[in-house]
Design a protein around this motif. Structure first.
Motif, PDB file in Angstrom:
ATOM      1  N   UNK A  86       0.868  -1.172   0.000  1.00 14.56           N
ATOM      2  CA  UNK A  86       0.000   0.000   0.000  1.00 14.56           C
ATOM      3  C   UNK A  86       0.909   1.226   0.000  1.00 14.56           C
ATOM      4  N   UNK A  87       0.316   2.408   0.027  1.00 14.28           N
ATOM      5  CA  UNK A  87       1.130   3.618   0.003  1.00 14.28           C
ATOM      6  C   UNK A  87       2.066   3.692   1.201  1.00 14.28           C
ATOM      7  N   UNK A  88       1.605   3.330   2.391  1.00  9.50           N
ATOM      8  CA  UNK A  88       2.461   3.419   3.575  1.00  9.50           C
ATOM      9  C   UNK A  88       3.629   2.451   3.471  1.00  9.50           C
ATOM     10  N   UNK A  89       3.406   1.274   2.842  1.00 12.64           N
ATOM     11  CA  UNK A  89       4.493   0.313   2.684  1.00 12.64           C
ATOM     12  C   UNK A  89       5.592   0.856   1.780  1.00 12.64           C
ATOM     13  N   UNK A  90       5.219   1.378   0.616  1.00  9.77           N
ATOM     14  CA  UNK A  90       6.246   1.840  -0.325  1.00  9.77           C
ATOM     15  C   UNK A  90       6.944   3.099   0.175  1.00  9.77           C
ATOM     16  N   UNK A  91       6.214   3.986   0.851  1.00 10.95           N
ATOM     17  CA  UNK A  91       6.862   5.175   1.410  1.00 10.95           C
ATOM     18  C   UNK A  91       7.898   4.757   2.453  1.00 10.95           C
ATOM     19  N   UNK A  92       7.534   3.860   3.350  1.00 11.45           N
ATOM     20  CA  UNK A  92       8.475   3.399   4.367  1.00 11.45           C
ATOM     21  C   UNK A  92       9.712   2.773   3.728  1.00 11.45           C
ATOM     22  N   UNK A  93       9.513   2.086   2.611  1.00 11.48           N
ATOM     23  CA  UNK A  93      10.582   1.366   1.924  1.00 11.48           C
ATOM     24  C   UNK A  93      11.296   2.264   0.911  1.00 11.48           C
ATOM     25  N   UNK A  94      11.512   3.523   1.282  1.00  5.36           N
ATOM     26  CA  UNK A  94      12.217   4.497   0.447  1.00  5.36           C
ATOM     27  C   UNK A  94      11.630   4.558  -0.958  1.00  5.36           C
ATOM     28  N   UNK A  95      10.301   4.567  -1.032  1.00  4.77           N
ATOM     29  CA  UNK A  95       9.590   4.653  -2.313  1.00  4.77           C
ATOM     30  C   UNK A  95      10.017   3.539  -3.260  1.00  4.77           C
ATOM     31  N   UNK A  96      10.293   2.366  -2.693  1.00  2.00           N
ATOM     32  CA  UNK A  96      10.651   1.181  -3.485  1.00  2.00           C
ATOM     33  C   UNK A  96      11.842   1.449  -4.412  1.00  2.00           C
ATOM     34  N   UNK A  97      12.853   2.107  -3.885  1.00  2.00           N
ATOM     35  CA  UNK A  97      14.029   2.460  -4.679  1.00  2.00           C
ATOM     36  C   UNK A  97      14.988   1.281  -4.811  1.00  2.00           C
ATOM     37  N   UNK A  98      15.723   1.258  -5.943  1.00  3.09           N
ATOM     38  CA  UNK A  98      16.727   0.241  -6.147  1.00  3.09           C
ATOM     39  C   UNK A  98      18.012   0.825  -6.723  1.00  3.09           C
ATOM     40  N   UNK A  99      17.996   1.116  -8.024  1.00  2.00           N
ATOM     41  CA  UNK A  99      19.130   1.701  -8.717  1.00  2.00           C
ATOM     42  C   UNK A  99      18.611   2.740  -9.708  1.00  2.00           C
ATOM     43  N   UNK A 100      19.517   3.546 -10.276  1.00  2.00           N
ATOM     44  CA  UNK A 100      19.110   4.454 -11.346  1.00  2.00           C
ATOM     45  C   UNK A 100      20.264   4.645 -12.319  1.00  2.00           C
ATOM     46  N   UNK A 101      19.901   4.932 -13.562  1.00  2.00           N
ATOM     47  CA  UNK A 101      20.874   5.098 -14.641  1.00  2.00           C
ATOM     48  C   UNK A 101      20.572   6.414 -15.344  1.00  2.00           C
ATOM     49  N   UNK A 102      21.560   7.275 -15.475  1.00  2.00           N
ATOM     50  CA  UNK A 102      21.412   8.521 -16.217  1.00  2.00           C
ATOM     51  C   UNK A 102      22.060   8.369 -17.583  1.00  2.00           C
TER      52      UNK A 102
END
Length: 275
Positions: free
Chosen positions: A160-176
């Motif tokens: 739910x929204x509270x789960x993903x917010x707590x989990x750093x917005x479901x972050x993993x990696x990023x590529x520019x």
């Protein structure tokens, strides 16, 4: 967030926040997804961000460095995929960055998915009450095509929204991507995105699919970050949100996205067990 937005009753106890943070930390450490944290927390953004801040403080104490923020859940199709109806934000750490055309060791992630975005690099702080369109636009030094590899510590993406917010917005990696361009008069609403998996299109969209305009997403983020007490600063990288649906990562596959006016960005994943 400010107290007038979220009632004091929605703020969980320190012990509850710590228990939720510990559950997520354990999942990240072991590589075994955990149960949702909503069974521990009030169903409020305040609760989710309280946990996220504990995890962020722990990461900083361990020597990690913040390089920017991400906005999640800006695309209606992604909101529908996860059953939520409002954006959220997370923290980008330096060790989450992957070089363009680089390789990600898929075994270091739990249940990765990938989406294409417009990334914004700030040339000025975005704090205070003045978040007018002119100031927000003027704050952006350059823009670049990007891929965000989202990941969830929560089993089966049962969030739910509270789960993903707590989990750093479901972050993993990023590529520019390797072709940053000045924003100038570029209309980010009109950019077209196509994301390919091994040459086959798996997602598409436009800048207008990101809260109507990636700059509108940046405005939302600036206000939310300010209210959380950690405003955006010059030099921050901002992932402005998905331009199209996210897709599950297939181990061994190569993903590339082309964004009109911004060029391309590419990443390859190892096969399971080869990292």
């Amino acid at each position: 967030m400010t107290a007038d937005r979220f009632p004091v009753a929605d703020v969980p106890s320190t012990a509850t926040i710590d228990a939720a943070a510990a559950r997520l930390q354990q999942a990240a450490h072991t590589g075994v997804p955990c149960a949702p944290v909503r069974d521990l927390l009030p169903m409020s953004l305040e609760a989710g961000y309280a946990v996220q801040q504990v995890l962020t403080a722990g990461a900083l104490a361990a020597g990690r460095r913040i390089v920017g923020r991400k906005i999640g859940l800006t695309n209606p199709k992604v909101q529908a995929q996860l059953g939520v109806d409002t954006p959220d934000l997370g923290v980008l750490f330096e060790d989450m960055a992957v070089a363009d055309e680089g390789t990600v060791e898929v075994d270091q992630l739990l249940q990765p998915r990938i989406e294409a975005e417009v990334a914004l690099v700030l040339g000025a702080d975005l704090d205070g009450d003045d978040l007018s369109p002119a100031r927000v636009r003027a704050s952006v030094d350059r823009v670049v095509a990007s891929l965000e590899i989202v990941d969830s510590r929560i089993a089966g993406w049962d969030i739910t929204l509270v789960d993903t917010v707590a989990d750093n917005a479901s972050s993993g990696r990023f590529v520019l991507g390797g072709n940053p361009v000045p924003l100038r008069d570029l209309d980010l609403r009109a950019v077209q995105m196509s994301m390919l998996e091994d040459g086959r299109e798996v997602s598409s969209g436009t800048g207008a699919d990101c809260l109507g305009d990636p700059l509108a997403a940046l405005t939302w983020l600036a206000a939310a970050a300010r209210d959380l007490g950690a405003p955006l600063r010059a030099g921050d990288v901002v992932l402005s949100g998905a331009l199209g649906p996210m897709v599950p990562v297939r181990p061994g596959a190569t993903y590339s996205a082309e964004v009109t006016g911004l060029g391309s960005v590419t990443v390859t994943f190892t096969d399971r067990g080869t990292a």
